[in-house]
Design a protein around this motif. Sequence first.
Motif: not given
Lengths: 301, 550
Positions: A88, A91, A94, A98, A120, B293-299, B301
């Motif tokens: 997304t 993602e 981030d 990161r 999203t 999908g998710p708006a933020t990335a999981s740790a 990723l």
Amino acid sequence: MVSNLQKSFGPTRALDGLDLSVATGEVHGFLGPNGAGKTTTIRILLGLLRADGGEAQLLGGDPWADPVALHRRLAYVPGDVNLWPNLTGGEAIDLLARLRGGLDQSRRTELIERFDLDPTKKGRTYSKGNRQKVALVAALASDVELLILDEPTAGLDPLMEVVFQDFINQAKAEGKTVFLSSHILAQVEKLCDRVSIIRLGKVVQSGTLAELRHLTRTSIEVETVRPFTDVSDLPGVHHVEAEDGRVKFAVDGEHLDEAVRALSQLGVRSLTSHPPTLEELMLRHYGDELRTNGIDADEVS
Amino acid sequence: MTTVATRAPAETGRADGGNAMSGTGTMLRFILRRDRIRLPVWIGVLTLAQVYYAALYPTVYATRADRMNQAQLYEDNPAFGAMTGPGHGLDDYTYGAMQSNELLGFMVVFVALMSVLLFVRHTRAEEETGRAELLRGTVLGRHAPLTAALLAVGGANILLGLLVAVGMASLGVESIDWTGSFAYGGAYAAVGLVFTGVAAVTTQVTEYGRAAAGTAGALIGVAYVLRAGGDMGDGTLSWFSPIGWAQGTRAYVDERWWPLGLALVVAAALVVAAFVLSTRRDLGAGLRQPRPGPATASASLGTPQGFALRLQRGGLIWWAVAMFAAGAMYGSFVDIMEDYSDNEMIQNLLEDVGGTSLTESWLSTVVSLLAIVCTVFAILAALRPRREETSGRAESVLATPLSRTRWVATHVVVAMAGGLGLLLATGAGLGLTAAASTGDAGMLWDILGAILAYAPALWLTAGLTVAVFGLVPRAIGLAWALLVYAVFITYFGGILDLPGWVRDLSPYNHIPLMPADDFSAAPLLVLTVLAGALIAAGLVGFRRRDVEGN
């Protein structure tokens, strides 16, 4: 930042001895038409391409030899943003941030809201403008010294263009350096402290907008008491059009003073003048290209 | 090219008033122009390979006695049936019967692959990149791209069938006559046409070219497995498989034509289904709507390794499931093998060969083939950095403090560890069912050991991919060359009696054929070291070259 940079792709000479320097803390506009070598220059500055000749220095380091340390201090928005189809937008933001070493959460939220981005959605479903917003949010939310933006707003609508300008001004206020490649002249005029114009792999003009303007013509429209007969004889005067006692002409920067003095002797009733627009600046440099296409640059300006 | 693509649609549009088929002719010419090398290569290689093998058989099996000997093996051992064909014409095993029994089922897999890859390339992949939009904006009917792709790929299959028929018949090999050759070539074309239809449907259902090709490719696998199951048993399962229909023509034995008709009917039905489905979706969309999908990335990723794994995760899971299932299917054949092991004649024969059991030698062959299939994943995973590079996505990532070497290395880890994991999944499927059906638990460990021994060959082949990526990225197709060579050697190295060094060029030829043979560590170590060297060369090469944008 760069001196005598050269790069060829097979027989195509993309950069032909390019010189460029960007001062810390300024917003520097990098102007030129498609294919002039803007993206190639940026890719060399990022260490993605190796220059065939010349020297490139970025934040005091060599981008080819030491990309990792330099990339810690910059954020990049490519001209053609491609996202991962199954990630997304949120993602991707981030992820990029990161990898760059983290991002400011509240800043991220603010950027997403101001740019009106739905984080999203999957990468594949975004339009060009939305993909660019993703890359912009990731770059602007990162805490870096230098922003390298390659035509970052080419797919954005005018409202988003305004949001973009706000954030660039904010970045400048925070002391960040911004290197902005663009062919949207209004954007560059609004944002940039200094401008470099690139043409066929060379920088043909570089300086503040005021300096560049001095090198070019000012348009003047004047109504005088006594008829203005010999205006064409004045040095540096072009495109004289006379009509009902009103005269329109353009005068080269270095001869402006003489022209105004000549006018004052005739008794000025009204006078409007406007400085050259960036468009006129550009057209001067690309004039010969336009002429070969059957358009007279002077007529356009 | 430009002339054809831009001017002609307007002409066609004027001629027929812009109906749904407008511009089909132009699109067809456009496809043929784009594939003016690809199409002749596919057709040429498949035809030549077929004709070459047919010409070679008389030198390998010189006398009728040789051939009858081979036929006897088939009658005694159902596993041969699973690997090749239904075993028709064994009572008079002519060269022609050998072709249609042993080779046809294998060759048509490639015909099906050709059809699927070409079809997806000209339909869904075009929509995905947005190029289709550019064309649809011109005077081009809504059905024109689909029709043109069907005509191009269908035409390629028919041409291939004709060339194979003519090529075979003109060989002048005893028993390979014109009637049989047309049945044989027809079988080629029939399989190709059915899978063109399959691809036409899968491209409507899924949104991405890769998923469309993957689904159709999985169906090719299902068709092959159904045929294998049918040919081991009473043949019923084979009739659910287009490959079974191809073999059902019994070319060069007693030709039957109706299976070709069956294939044509199914192909036509699939094409009709594709047209109906295509009217129910938008350009660029699939029938399945994408979900948010998710708006933020999981740790996970955020780390470079987690990112590479995330990109390949879906593929890896599907591969693991499919390989486990394929292993399990072959494992379930083991008890049939055991029944035959009691056959006295077979036991005598195997004693001549070297005293291993029939089951073990069969398992060694199955293990080597499954290991090669696992390598396909490893190569695809090792090619990922190249895809990221050419799509322009690598640029964003490489402009972060992630070093080039580390970035490629994360994908290499996925390829190498993922490949190992697939071998494990395959071995588990094969071993568990084999152990369950024979009641011998030790078999699981034997099989796991046997298949894991292929890891160095898999690493070497994937390592070559990394080296090509780093050193000669423009020739990335070379990455597949070693695998194709290995398949060739594994399948035909023995039959064609090739010299030892030619076979030794395949890394798979150095792996001990466990459980039939004993384990030996030396070749595995050498292959692993070579794999490491290739990976290192690729990493260094990539550090030194330009990153190509899109």
